[in-house]
Design an enzyme around this catalytic site. Structure first.
Site, short mmCIF file in Angstrom:
data_model
loop_
_atom_site.label_atom_id
_atom_site.label_comp_id
_atom_site.label_asym_id
_atom_site.label_seq_id
_atom_site.Cartn_x
_atom_site.Cartn_y
_atom_site.Cartn_z
N LYS A 171 25.85 -25.94 7.93
CA LYS A 171 25.13 -26.99 8.66
C LYS A 171 26.15 -27.94 9.28
O LYS A 171 27.23 -28.16 8.70
CB LYS A 171 24.23 -27.72 7.66
CG LYS A 171 23.22 -28.68 8.24
CD LYS A 171 22.28 -29.19 7.13
CE LYS A 171 21.27 -30.20 7.58
NZ LYS A 171 20.35 -30.61 6.50
N SER A 197 15.34 -30.33 7.40
CA SER A 197 16.25 -30.58 8.50
C SER A 197 17.27 -29.46 8.70
O SER A 197 17.92 -29.41 9.73
CB SER A 197 17.01 -31.87 8.25
OG SER A 197 17.84 -31.74 7.10
N SER A 200 15.06 -30.25 2.53
CA SER A 200 15.55 -29.71 3.79
C SER A 200 16.11 -28.31 3.73
O SER A 200 16.43 -27.74 4.78
CB SER A 200 16.61 -30.63 4.37
OG SER A 200 15.99 -31.64 5.09
#
Ligand code: GLN
Length: 492
Positions: free
Chosen positions: A88, A163, A187
């Site tokens: 990420k 997310s 997330s």
């Protein structure tokens, strides 16, 4: 049935190998990491523009790493030898973008390696790129990103979840067998559920946070995605280590799951009363199906209650916003990334930089958090929320004296159409109601893909375990997968 516009382009299954299979293949010299990367990058170049899952593909770096590995004298000692991994965009890797999907960090690159990255590379993994996300990890749909939204490969008219939507889609679409996200309130588990893959949030402190851009420091946890449970176990063996650079790091290490593990006699608590409304029909059906299949295997289900769960969302959004407002104060236009032009003085520079750099959702949270922490309100809001959090922790601990695991859906719904939450942040917040408790209490949680009918949207189901029982939780999921009760939702 929904229309899958993306999957028809997905003509090959050569990228469906698990990390464990790839390592075997490379160790046996059936193919090399370098050869594999050539085909993999071709696939990514073809498919990523539509999905928007990756924000950078680090081809030169990856090939250089693959070359280095080929000349390594003892490859069999490396548990992730040649495995491509994507991270990420909020995890530090020297030279990789670290933009956190925010305009305020546009062009900013990692300055050092996060401990998780060091551990992966020491184990022979090849980092191939960075994944899209909600800005500073705030969101549940990956629609709050300076890089644009991420599409769900099962139905490109739907969101990926967030997310860590980019990391989830990267894994689901076959761009990498293992990817990393961060889970502050769900997330990783929530997009794993929406994309039909596995996502594990380890016990708080089990994976070092050193090098993760902080959102809610007391909740954040670097967490892996994979397409099978064996890969989660494999990567946790590499990531789950004590780290002196993280003051909240847990002692000891993740102990690989036991070979002998029996479902029979396991006790699972069901928080039945909080499932009564708001859970979509398809999710409820999968939830009950798995429950009855597990009963047949000798698992005992017990209805349980955690009274404080009523306050889950209020407590989380107070604590997460308060911590975020403090963590994000470092983005002032002086030290990192974007700096506003034509400013009158220092104060004006701070204001303009932050006004231009942060997106709407991030601003909303900074304002909420600053308010909750301000003089005169601290005790009424933050202090109260912490007290409820403590109570919740006690109630979970009590419950775990009676049951081995707790069972919940991952989210009340499957992936939804784009735009649904755009004007209604509260609606978006509600989607986290089942994932947040694990972060507030610090316990591990796993989202596993239900065995949905072919052509149906993926559904995530979630199990929680007591503090530190990460390997037991993974062992439990491995058993469900072995019994064919759960499993990757394939792209058709
Ligand atoms: N969706 C939650 C939020 O927006 C959780 C985010 C996360 O886990 N990073 O806060």
């Amino acid at each position: 049935m929904y229309k899958n516009k993306f999957a028809s382009k997905y003509t090959t299954n050569q990228f469906e190998h698990s990390a464990a299979e790839l390592v075997k293949q490379f160790h046996a010299k059936k193919s090399s990491p370098e050869e594999y990367l050539v085909d993999l990058f071709e696939n990514i170049d073809r498919l990523n523009p539509e999905l928007n899952a990756l924000t950078s593909v680090q081809k030169d770096y990856a090939f250089a790493q693959a070359k280095k590995l080929t000349s390594y004298s003892n490859p069999s000692s490396l548990p992730l030898y040649g495995v491509p991994i994507v991270i990420k965009e909020n995890i530090q890797k020297v030279g990789f973008p670290l933009e956190c999907a925010s305009k305020i960090l546009k062009g900013y690159k990692g300055q050092f390696n996060a401990t998780a990255i060091e551990n992966l590379e020491k184990a022979g993994a090849i980092l191939i790129g960075t994944a899209n996300m909600d800005e500073f990890a705030m969101g549940s749909a990956n629609e709050h990103s300076a890089h644009g939204s991420v599409k769900n490969p099962h139905d490109t008219s739907r969101v990926s979840g967030g997310s860590s939507g980019g990391s989830a889609v990267t894994c689901a679409a076959g761009f990498a067998p293992i990817t990393l996200g961060s889970d502050t309130g769900g997330s990783v588990r929530q997009p794993a559920g929406y994309c039909g893959i596995y996502g594990l949030k380890p016990t708080y402190g089990r994976v070092s946070r050193y090098g993760l851009v902080a959102f809610g420091s007391s909740l954040d946890q670097i967490s892996p995605f994979a397409r099978c449970v064996e890969d989660l176990n494999l990567v946790m063996g590499v990531l789950g280590k004590e780290d002196s650079k993280d003051a909240t790091s847990l002692k000891g290490q993740y102990s690989s799951y036991p070979d002998q593990y029996s479902l029979r006699g396991k006790k699972v608590g069901v928080l039945r009363s909080i499932l009564s409304d708001g859970v979509d029909k398809n999710v409820m059906q999968e939830f009950l199906n798995l429950e009855s299949e597990l009963q047949k295997k000798g698992v005992e289900f017990i209805d349980v209650e955690i009274p404080s769960l009523e306050y889950t969302l209020s407590v989380y959004y107070l604590i997460a916003c308060a911590e975020a407002s403090s963590n994000l104060s470092r983005f002032d236009g002086i030290r990192f990334g974007h700096r506003a032009k034509n400013t009158d003085d220092l104060f004006d520079l701070y204001c303009k930089t932050r006004a231009e750099g942060f997106g709407k959702e991030v601003k909303r949270r900074i304002m909420l958090g600053t308010f909750a922490l301000s003089a005169g309100f601290y005790d009424a809001f933050y202090g109260k929320a912490q007290a409820v959090r403590e109570l919740m922790t006690k109630q979970f601990n009590e419950l775990f004296k009676k049951v081995d695991y707790i069972y919940l859906p991952t989210s009340p719904n499957s992936a939804f159409q784009f735009g649904i939450t755009a004007f209604d942040p509260i609606k978006e917040y509600l989607f986290d109601v089942f994932t947040i408790p694990a972060n507030l209490v610090g316990i591990p949680g796993i989202s596993v893909p239900a065995r949905v009918q072919q052509g149906e949207l993926p559904v995530g189901l979630q199990f929680l375990a007591p503090l530190g029982k990460d390997a037991e939780l993974v062992a439990f999921a491995a058993e469900l997968e072995k019994e064919n009760l759960i499993g990757l939702t394939k792209l058709i």
